[in-house]
Design an enzyme around this catalytic site. Structure first.
Site, PDB file in Angstrom:
ATOM      1  CG  HIS A 188      70.260 -38.716   5.005  1.00  0.00           C
ATOM      2  ND1 HIS A 188      69.654 -39.894   4.663  1.00  0.00           N
ATOM      3  CD2 HIS A 188      69.372 -38.039   5.771  1.00  0.00           C
ATOM      4  CE1 HIS A 188      68.466 -39.946   5.229  1.00  0.00           C
ATOM      5  NE2 HIS A 188      68.265 -38.834   5.903  1.00  0.00           N
ATOM      6  NE  ARG A 293      67.578 -35.322   8.050  1.00  0.00           N
ATOM      7  CZ  ARG A 293      67.068 -34.322   7.314  1.00  0.00           C
ATOM      8  NH1 ARG A 293      67.499 -33.082   7.490  1.00  0.00           N
ATOM      9  NH2 ARG A 293      66.150 -34.579   6.409  1.00  0.00           N
ATOM     10  NE  ARG A 329      65.123 -37.906  12.260  1.00  0.00           N
ATOM     11  CZ  ARG A 329      65.309 -37.860  10.945  1.00  0.00           C
ATOM     12  NH1 ARG A 329      64.282 -37.793  10.132  1.00  0.00           N
ATOM     13  NH2 ARG A 329      66.526 -37.850  10.452  1.00  0.00           N
ATOM     14  CD  GLU A 427      60.244 -40.776   8.555  1.00  0.00           C
ATOM     15  OE1 GLU A 427      60.942 -40.179   7.718  1.00  0.00           O
ATOM     16  OE2 GLU A 427      60.685 -41.108   9.664  1.00  0.00           O
ATOM     17  CG  ASN A 450      63.220 -35.906   2.482  1.00  0.00           C
ATOM     18  OD1 ASN A 450      62.662 -35.082   1.769  1.00  0.00           O
ATOM     19  ND2 ASN A 450      64.053 -35.556   3.443  1.00  0.00           N
ATOM     20  CG  ASP A 451      62.388 -41.871   4.715  1.00  0.00           C
ATOM     21  OD1 ASP A 451      63.006 -42.494   3.833  1.00  0.00           O
ATOM     22  OD2 ASP A 451      62.917 -41.496   5.772  1.00  0.00           O
ATOM     23  NE  ARG A 461      65.865 -40.304   1.575  1.00  0.00           N
ATOM     24  CZ  ARG A 461      65.666 -39.742   2.761  1.00  0.00           C
ATOM     25  NH1 ARG A 461      64.767 -40.224   3.598  1.00  0.00           N
ATOM     26  NH2 ARG A 461      66.325 -38.684   3.141  1.00  0.00           N
ATOM     27  CB  CYS A 498      60.668 -31.696   8.993  1.00  0.00           C
ATOM     28  SG  CYS A 498      60.495 -33.463   9.217  1.00  0.00           S
TER      29      CYS A 498
HETATM   30  C1  PEP Z   1      62.110 -37.328   5.622  1.00  0.00           C
HETATM   31  O1  PEP Z   1      62.117 -38.546   5.460  1.00  0.00           O
HETATM   32  O2  PEP Z   1      61.436 -36.538   4.917  1.00  0.00           O
HETATM   33  C2  PEP Z   1      62.908 -36.699   6.694  1.00  0.00           C
HETATM   34  C3  PEP Z   1      62.785 -35.443   7.003  1.00  0.00           C
HETATM   35  O3  PEP Z   1      63.831 -37.474   7.324  1.00  0.00           O
HETATM   36  P1  PEP Z   1      65.197 -37.970   6.661  1.00  0.00           P
HETATM   37  O4  PEP Z   1      65.389 -37.205   5.368  1.00  0.00           O
HETATM   38  O5  PEP Z   1      66.283 -37.703   7.644  1.00  0.00           O
HETATM   39  O6  PEP Z   1      64.943 -39.423   6.447  1.00  0.00           O
HETATM   40 MG    MG Z   2      62.927 -39.868   6.978  1.00  0.00          MG
END
Ligand code: PEP
Ligand code: MG
Length: 540
Positions: A188, A293, A329, A427, A450-451, A461, A498
């Site tokens: 993050h 977020r 979110r 996700e 991402n997740d 990650r 996203c």
């Molecule tokens: C993701 O997981 O792709 C996402 C947008 O949420 P975050 O990166 O905040 O976990």
């Molecule tokens: Mg996520």
């Protein structure tokens, strides 16, 4: 001049002085001392400074967020004067003949552990407070008042690692770049650097002795130059000017539609972490906010943000976006986003643990407070709500029940709310596999790549060692995206992306061919992606 390489996570050039960021906790060393009375005097003086700071913070917070929310600083000031706490610190200094920093940190740890083991929820919550005040006193004693204070001049921040709770407190106007020894490109903190559009390097062999020295970061090659020579300086300045020119060329795309050459329209939105980021969204002309977020509101606060303070934040964003969609979110903490006052227990595997919607469905009062604030703010703009980390239809149904309850309570209180769309993050592989059922429950899906990459490939990650195989282009991930879009569309559920992959220009065409409805990217990526979309012809 010295030259070091790292892995670049944001392109661009930064030129400025280095500030080596030290965490309060790391700075504490146990040092033997002779004059214990002098050490106690040092501690007493630091204690008074801490109380002055807390009183000033209280005054500031009363003005900004109201008396009730400011009360936490009053409680902290009182705790500094707690007799048992003071006795323990003095006793450690005298009996062990050690420095005040060590005595305060040890007392803070002991008291915090003691509080967290108590049954009473009120005392449990004090565990984070006592740690907080101890860190404050240690920072005063060691002259290292980190805590987000990075001075007046813009700097290149260098650190072993940075947690989201640390970056979020830094004054964004003073940040030129980040360079860290650890961290991963999908953390993050990396995402925050992208949102701010500042160069960032990870995995760089940094040295504390560089603190204060001039440096240049070349985010294109992942190179860090310490005390750069004239040649590098002039080349990098020239590159900065070229970047500026590219940026101004992209300005011509402002006000233009996000549409392919053959007329396929895409919603191009931006991701934000807080109210301040809206300026970047507007400056880059995004058509909406596809991911707010909201956990950053919690990360910035010293205690659970009240309904009123959240309402003000959501209302401000909704009003500033003037009718454009704002997808908020709900709280997504846990894993790398830890918040002291939540007192989350240590877990061996937090990314797969107690986090996000799992916390909200367990600690329902926290969730209800957020939903109330969101619904109240919804009359001031076009707010939509989405829920993170969904794995089952049952979760979505429980969320909807809670939502109905909150609406009824608002009606009883005579408070109006708008018509909010509800969506979920896709996700987890589980959500992808049951996306057809989920699509019948909600208005939209937003794919968190991402997740989704992390859980599909079983690659943490945050783990820098695996950064080179954390591959969001993996066919399994792309197939999951395709499947989600297809299943969403079967039931009139629109689908966006996203996660960071949404901003990958090499995939814009693929996503459009798959039928994606929305892409939500960092504000600085909006215009480059708009350029991409407008150059695509699906017939070719
Ligand atoms: C993701 O997981 O792709 C996402 C947008 O949420 P975050 O990166 O905040 O976990
Ligand atoms: Mg996520």
């Amino acid at each position: 001049m010295e030259k070091v390489n790292g892995k670049s996570i944001v392109n661009g050039i930064a030129i400025g002085n280095i500030l080596f960021y030290k965490k309060g906790e790391q700075a504490v060393k146990r040092i033997k001392i002779e004059d214990t009375q002098e050490e106690i005097r040092r501690y007493e003086a630091a204690k008074e400074v801490a109380v002055e700071q807390l009183n000033a913070l209280y005054e500031k917070a009363v003005k900004e967020v109201g008396e009730m929310n400011a009360a936490v600083f009053e409680v902290h000031a009182m705790m500094v004067y707690d007799g048992d706490y003071i006795d323990s610190i003095k006793n450690i200094i005298e009996s062990q003949q050690v420095n005040a920093e060590y005595a305060v940190a040890t007392t803070g740890d002991n008291f915090s552990k003691m509080f967290s083991e108590m049954d009473d929820d009120y005392f449990k919550a004090r565990a984070a407070d006592v740690k907080d005040i101890s860190e404050r006193i240690v920072n005063i004693l060691s002259g290292n008042e980190g805590g987000g204070n990075i001075g007046e001049e813009p700097v290149i921040i260098m650190a072993d690692d940075l947690a989201p709770s640390e970056t979020v407190q830094m004054d964004k106007d003073k940040l030129l770049a980040f360079v860290t020894r650890h961290g991963s490109s999908n953390s993050h903190t990396a995402i925050l650097a992208r949102t701010m559009n500042i160069p960032a390097l990870i995995g760089a062999e940094i040295r504390e002795e560089w603190d204060g020295k001039p440096a240049v970061i070349d985010g294109y090659t992942g190179t860090l130059y310490i005390e750069p020579d004239e040649d590098i300086l002039s080349r990098m300045k020239q590159r900065q000017e070229e970047d500026e020119q590219t940026r101004s060329l992209l300005q011509n795309l402002k006000g233009k539609e996000d549409v392919t050459l053959d007329g396929k329209k895409i919603k191009l939105y931006a991701n934000i972490g807080g109210v301040k980021d809206v300026a970047g969204v507007l400056a880059n002309d995004a058509a909406g906010i596809g991911l707010f977020r909201s956990e950053f509101l919690y990360l910035e606060a010293e205690d659970y943000p009240s309904e009123e303070s959240q309402f003000q934040a959501y209302k401000t964003v909704a009003e500033n976006m003037a009718g454009r969609k704002v997808i908020v979110r709900t709280l997504d903490i846990g894993a790398d986003k830890q918040i002291g006052y939540f007192n989350l227990e240590h877990e061996d595997n937090p990314a797969m643990g107690y986090r996000a919607i799992r916390i909200c469905l367990d600690r329902i009062e926290i969730f209800k407070t957020q939903l109330r604030a969101l619904l109240r703010a919804s009359v001031f703009g076009n707010i939509a709500i989405m829920y993170p980390m969904i794995i089952s239809v049952d979760e979505v149904r429980r969320i909807k029940e809670i939502m109905d309850l909150v609406k009824k309570e608002l009606e009883v209180d005579g408070i109006s709310y708008g018509n909010v769309e509800q969506g979920i993050m896709i996700e987890t592989p589980a959500a992808v596999m049951i996306s057809e059922q989920l699509a019948q429950e909600v208005d939209f899906f937003s794919i968190g790549t991402n997740d989704l990459t992390q859980y599909t490939l079983a690659i943490d990650r945050q783990n820098m060692k695996l950064d080179n195989i954390y591959d969001s282009h993996h066919p399994a991930v792309l197939e999951m995206i395709r499947m989600t879009i297809e299943n969403g569309h079967k039931h009139n559920c629109w689908v966006g992306i996203c996660g960071e992959l949404g901003a990958d220009p090499t995939l814009t065409r693929t996503f459009i061919e798959m039928g994606i409805d929305e892409l939500s990217v960092s504000p600085s990526c909006v215009l480059p992606i708009r350029k991409n979309i407008r150059e695509i012809s699906l017939k070719e």
